[in-house]
Design a protein around this motif. Structure first.
Motif, PDB file in Angstrom:
ATOM      1  N   HIS A  71      -4.945   0.884  -0.825  1.00 17.16           N
ATOM      2  CA  HIS A  71      -4.663  -0.522  -1.089  1.00 17.16           C
ATOM      3  C   HIS A  71      -5.319  -0.958  -2.389  1.00 17.16           C
ATOM      4  CE1 HIS A  71      -3.303  -1.556   3.105  1.00 17.16           C
ATOM      5  NE2 HIS A  71      -3.949  -0.418   3.339  1.00 17.16           N
ATOM      6  N   GLY A  76     -13.787   0.217  -8.195  1.00 18.86           N
ATOM      7  CA  GLY A  76     -13.500  -0.986  -7.428  1.00 18.86           C
ATOM      8  C   GLY A  76     -12.065  -1.471  -7.554  1.00 18.86           C
ATOM      9  N   LYS A  84      -7.897   3.074   3.554  1.00 20.53           N
ATOM     10  CA  LYS A  84      -7.978   2.669   4.956  1.00 20.53           C
ATOM     11  C   LYS A  84      -7.255   3.717   5.787  1.00 20.53           C
ATOM     12  CE  LYS A  84      -7.778  -2.334   4.203  1.00 20.53           C
ATOM     13  NZ  LYS A  84      -7.016  -3.549   4.505  1.00 20.53           N
ATOM     14  N   GLU A 138     -11.369   4.198  -6.861  1.00 17.60           N
ATOM     15  CA  GLU A 138     -12.183   3.585  -5.809  1.00 17.60           C
ATOM     16  C   GLU A 138     -13.602   3.295  -6.332  1.00 17.60           C
ATOM     17  OE1 GLU A 138     -12.071   4.201  -1.052  1.00 17.60           O
ATOM     18  OE2 GLU A 138     -12.551   5.985  -2.231  1.00 17.60           O
ATOM     19  N   VAL A 173      -9.267   0.191  -6.036  1.00 23.63           N
ATOM     20  CA  VAL A 173      -8.518   0.475  -4.812  1.00 23.63           C
ATOM     21  C   VAL A 173      -9.500   0.723  -3.664  1.00 23.63           C
ATOM     22  CG1 VAL A 173      -6.589   1.515  -6.079  1.00 23.63           C
ATOM     23  CG2 VAL A 173      -8.367   2.985  -5.135  1.00 23.63           C
ATOM     24  N   LYS A 174      -8.966   0.660  -2.463  1.00 27.33           N
ATOM     25  CA  LYS A 174      -9.755   1.035  -1.287  1.00 27.33           C
ATOM     26  C   LYS A 174      -8.849   1.823  -0.350  1.00 27.33           C
ATOM     27  CE  LYS A 174      -8.791  -3.377   0.824  1.00 27.33           C
ATOM     28  NZ  LYS A 174      -9.201  -4.733   0.938  1.00 27.33           N
ATOM     29  N   ASP A 229      -5.703  -5.579  -8.434  1.00 24.38           N
ATOM     30  CA  ASP A 229      -4.514  -6.419  -8.492  1.00 24.38           C
ATOM     31  C   ASP A 229      -4.497  -7.247  -9.777  1.00 24.38           C
ATOM     32  OD1 ASP A 229      -2.091  -7.273  -7.107  1.00 24.38           O
ATOM     33  OD2 ASP A 229      -3.091  -9.216  -6.900  1.00 24.38           O
ATOM     34  N   THR A 234      -7.495  -3.510  -4.556  1.00 24.04           N
ATOM     35  CA  THR A 234      -8.515  -4.537  -4.357  1.00 24.04           C
ATOM     36  C   THR A 234      -8.099  -5.746  -5.195  1.00 24.04           C
ATOM     37  OG1 THR A 234      -9.816  -3.821  -6.244  1.00 24.04           O
ATOM     38  CG2 THR A 234     -10.333  -2.791  -4.096  1.00 24.04           C
ATOM     39  N   PRO A 235      -8.738  -6.898  -4.995  1.00 28.22           N
ATOM     40  CA  PRO A 235      -8.430  -8.046  -5.867  1.00 28.22           C
ATOM     41  C   PRO A 235      -8.628  -7.706  -7.354  1.00 28.22           C
ATOM     42  CG  PRO A 235      -9.606  -8.808  -3.932  1.00 28.22           C
ATOM     43  CD  PRO A 235      -9.626  -7.295  -3.880  1.00 28.22           C
ATOM     44  N   LYS A 236      -9.669  -6.941  -7.678  1.00 28.48           N
ATOM     45  CA  LYS A 236      -9.904  -6.526  -9.068  1.00 28.48           C
ATOM     46  C   LYS A 236      -8.752  -5.660  -9.571  1.00 28.48           C
ATOM     47  CE  LYS A 236     -13.138  -3.888 -11.960  1.00 28.48           C
ATOM     48  NZ  LYS A 236     -14.388  -3.100 -11.975  1.00 28.48           N
ATOM     49  N   TRP A 282       0.855  -1.186   0.000  1.00 24.63           N
ATOM     50  CA  TRP A 282       0.000   0.000   0.000  1.00 24.63           C
ATOM     51  C   TRP A 282       0.891   1.235   0.000  1.00 24.63           C
ATOM     52  CZ3 TRP A 282       0.948   3.110   4.164  1.00 24.63           C
ATOM     53  CH2 TRP A 282       1.557   2.508   5.270  1.00 24.63           C
TER      54      TRP A 282
END
Length: 135
Positions: free
Chosen positions: A101, A84, A89, A81, A86-87, A107, A103-105, A56
Motif C-alpha cells: 500500500h 516511508g 500488509k 518501505e 509504502v507499507k 501518495d 503511505t500518505p508520503k 494496493w
C-alpha cells in the motif's frame, strides 16, 4: 514468399519512436530525482496508485508490472518501505499474499511526479497520440 524487408520510411519511424521514448525515459529519471527517489521507485509508486480497481497490489502483481523478478520487486519494495513510501500488509483474503500500500508520503510524491510526467507526455502528444490524456 513473404517479404520481410522494411522500407526506409519504416526504419525512420521506428528510429523516431525509439528516440522519443528514450527522451521521455531520460526526462522521467530527472523528474524522479527531484523527489530524491529513483525512476524504479517512482514506477513502483505509480503502479500502486494506478492499479486497476483497488489501492494496493501484491508483490507478484508489482513484479509483473515492473517486468522484474519477484526477488527484485521485493528489494525495491523494501527500499521504498525504508523511505516511508509504502507499507506491507498481510492479505486478509489469502494469508500467503502480501499487499503493498502507498503511505500518505508515497501518495503525495507520486501525485506530484505523475503531474510532471503528464506534462511531458502532453509535449509528445503532437508527435504521437497518447491515449487517455486531454490537454
Amino acid at each position: 514468399m513473404v517479404n520481410n524487408t522494411l522500407e526506409k520510411s519504416e526504419f525512420e519511424t521506428l528510429s523516431h519512436f525509439r528516440y522519443q521514448l528514450r527522451r521521455f525515459l531520460r526526462v522521467s529519471e530527472e523528474i524522479a530525482q527531484t523527489a530524491d527517489i529513483t525512476h524504479l521507485q517512482y514506477l513502483l509508486l505509480l503502479h500502486l496508485k494506478g492499479f486497476q480497481g483497488r489501492e494496493w497490489a501484491t508483490v507478484s502483481e508489482l513484479a509483473e508490472r515492473l517486468q522484474s523478478q519477484h526477488h527484485g520487486a521485493v528489494s525495491l519494495i523494501s527500499r521504498c518501505e525504508k523511505l516511508g513510501l509504502v507499507k506491507r500488509k498481510q492479505s486478509k483474503a489469502d494469508r500467503r499474499e502480501v499487499e503493498v500500500h502507498l503511505t500518505p508520503k508515497g501518495d503525495e510524491i507520486v501525485a506530484k511526479l505523475a503531474r510532471m510526467h503528464k506534462d511531458e507526455l502532453l509535449k509528445l502528444q503532437g508527435i504521437f497520440q497518447v491515449p487517455g490524456f486531454a490537454k
